[in-house]
Scaffold this active site. Structure first.
Site, PDB file in Angstrom:
ATOM      1  N   ASP A  42       0.866  -1.179   0.000  1.00  0.00           N
ATOM      2  CA  ASP A  42       0.000   0.000   0.000  1.00  0.00           C
ATOM      3  C   ASP A  42       0.901   1.227   0.000  1.00  0.00           C
ATOM      4  OD1 ASP A  42      -2.463  -1.337   0.057  1.00  0.00           O
ATOM      5  OD2 ASP A  42      -2.436  -1.483   2.237  1.00  0.00           O
ATOM      6  N   ASP A  99      -7.073  -1.392  -4.536  1.00  0.00           N
ATOM      7  CA  ASP A  99      -8.171  -1.075  -3.615  1.00  0.00           C
ATOM      8  C   ASP A  99      -9.160  -0.109  -4.270  1.00  0.00           C
ATOM      9  OD1 ASP A  99      -6.852  -2.623  -1.695  1.00  0.00           O
ATOM     10  OD2 ASP A  99      -5.867  -0.883  -0.800  1.00  0.00           O
TER      11      ASP A  99
END
Length: 157
Positions: A117, A136
């Site tokens: 991330d 995401d």
């Protein structure tokens, strides 16, 4: 079905290329934080071993495999459903985004043991502590698109 596959491949590729870019080219995994458009957009390195917002990140390694299998099942179910249900271009694109995002995070888990991330967005003097990635974004947009456009399709029928 070709459109679903094409959109999935584009979403998957963009996700993987963005992760490679921020780690290998920008060295985010060493710098850990790069201000892009402060305070609104920053790159912050994160390794997510759990699910959303790091939940279950302390779970045993078997959870990694559970999440990989779950992602594979989601990909298969959405692919099968969209093939059977609709010819709506919007639904097909939404399904492709969801599938591509799910595959992007699943590959990270499979090869690295965690999801990379790096996106962090804050606004209005509220500091957001969470990071996410393009996969995401694609998963959320795809899921929302399926809900919204399928509802419209049903009402139209």
């Amino acid at each position: 079905m070709r459109t679903v596959i094409l959109v999935s491949l584009i979403a998957f590729s963009l996700d993987q290329l963005s992760k490679l870019g921020v780690t290998r080219i920008l060295g985010l995994n060493q710098h850990l934080n790069i201000a892009v458009l402060p305070p609104y957009i920053q790159f912050r390195y994160g390794e997510n071993r759990g699910i959303n917002f790091g939940m279950l990140s302390d779970a045993p390694d078997v959870m990694r495999w559970v999440l990989v299998v779950f992602s594979a099942l989601v990909v298969l179910a959405v692919g099968w459903w969209v093939r059977k249900q609709t010819e709506s271009r919007a639904i097909v694109i939404a399904a492709g985004l969801l599938i591509g995002g799910a595959l992007g995070n699943a590959i990270d888990r499979l090869l690295l043991g965690h999801v990379i991330d790096f996106l962090n967005m804050s606004c209005c003097r509220i500091e957001n502590p969470y990071v996410f990635n393009l996969a995401d974004v694609f998963i959320v947009c795809g899921a929302l698109g399926l809900v919204i456009f399928e509802g419209r399709e049903r009402r139209r029928r």
